[in-house]
Design an enzyme around this catalytic site. Structure first.
Site, short mmCIF file in Angstrom:
data_model
loop_
_atom_site.label_atom_id
_atom_site.label_comp_id
_atom_site.label_asym_id
_atom_site.label_seq_id
_atom_site.Cartn_x
_atom_site.Cartn_y
_atom_site.Cartn_z
N HIS A 9 21.44 80.10 -0.83
CA HIS A 9 21.55 81.07 -1.93
C HIS A 9 21.96 80.39 -3.23
O HIS A 9 22.53 79.29 -3.23
CB HIS A 9 22.54 82.18 -1.56
CG HIS A 9 23.94 81.71 -1.41
ND1 HIS A 9 24.76 81.39 -2.47
CD2 HIS A 9 24.67 81.48 -0.30
CE1 HIS A 9 25.93 81.00 -2.04
NE2 HIS A 9 25.92 81.03 -0.71
N GLU A 79 27.80 83.29 6.63
CA GLU A 79 28.49 82.01 6.44
C GLU A 79 29.64 81.89 7.45
O GLU A 79 30.10 82.88 8.02
CB GLU A 79 29.01 81.91 4.99
CG GLU A 79 29.79 80.64 4.64
CD GLU A 79 29.02 79.34 4.82
OE1 GLU A 79 28.65 79.00 5.96
OE2 GLU A 79 28.82 78.63 3.82
#
Length: 194
Positions: A9, A79
């Site tokens: 990202h 994550e």
């Protein structure tokens, strides 16, 4: 599966400041949005048999700005849960824990929203994603996070999850995993678009 394209990202306020960002759901910065848009030629250049994106808004927004319109949100792509180190920089952690290194020392438990994960727990999620990707037809694209994708690449190569420490991964970059003579390899890593 022919090949797996990994998109990290774009930048957030915390990633720019070096703060560990696991489950805190932050938006992209304007620079992060520009990084995501820059990934669009990679997405437009190929059809994907499977497109998976982390539930985090920073990953979903990156996918959308890069031109992925047909994707599935997969919670296995979150994550690493940094537990009690969520939102804290490595230099700040080392003030109370000298020499601390995530890949060797792990995290401390946090609150109910950030209980923390071991490298083995992150690897178990990565292994599930790899297994799913291998069953797909054609190319696969994943949009996720730095430490998670580093663990995933280590597992792709048959390495210990902590070997992800060898694979730096910057925001807004792409990497490619594939095969050579039917064996898993890195085709490219931490590649900037521009």
């Amino acid at each position: 599966m022919d090949e797996m394209l990994l998109l990290r990202h774009g930048a957030t306020e915390w990633s720019t400041a070096g703060r560990h960002t696991g489950r805190t759901d932050l938006p992209l910065t304007p620079d992060g949005e520009d990084q995501a848009r820059a990934l669009a030629p990679l997405v437009k250049a190929s059809a994907f048999g499977l497109a998976l994106v982390s539930p985090a808004q920073r990953a979903r927004r990156t996918a959308e700005l890069a031109g992925l319109t047909d994707y599935e949100v997969d919670p296995d792509l979150w994550e690493w849960d940094y537990g009690g180190y969520e939102g804290i920089t490595t230099p700040d952690i080392r003030k109370t824990r000298p020499g601390w290194y995530l890949w060797r020392d792990g995290v401390i438990p946090g609150d109910a929203e950030h209980p923390g994960e071991s490298a083995a727990e992150v690897a178990a999620r990565a292994d599930r994603v790899i297994e799913r990707a291998r069953r797909a037809e054609g190319r696969v694209v994943l949009v996720a996070h730095g430490h998670f994708l580093r663990v995933l690449a280590a597992r792709w190569l048959g390495l210990d999850p902590a070997d992800g420490r060898l694979l730096r991964l910057d925001t807004g970059t792409y990497s490619r995993l594939g095969f050579e003579h039917a064996e898993p390899v890195l085709l490219s890593w931490n590649s900037p678009v521009a």
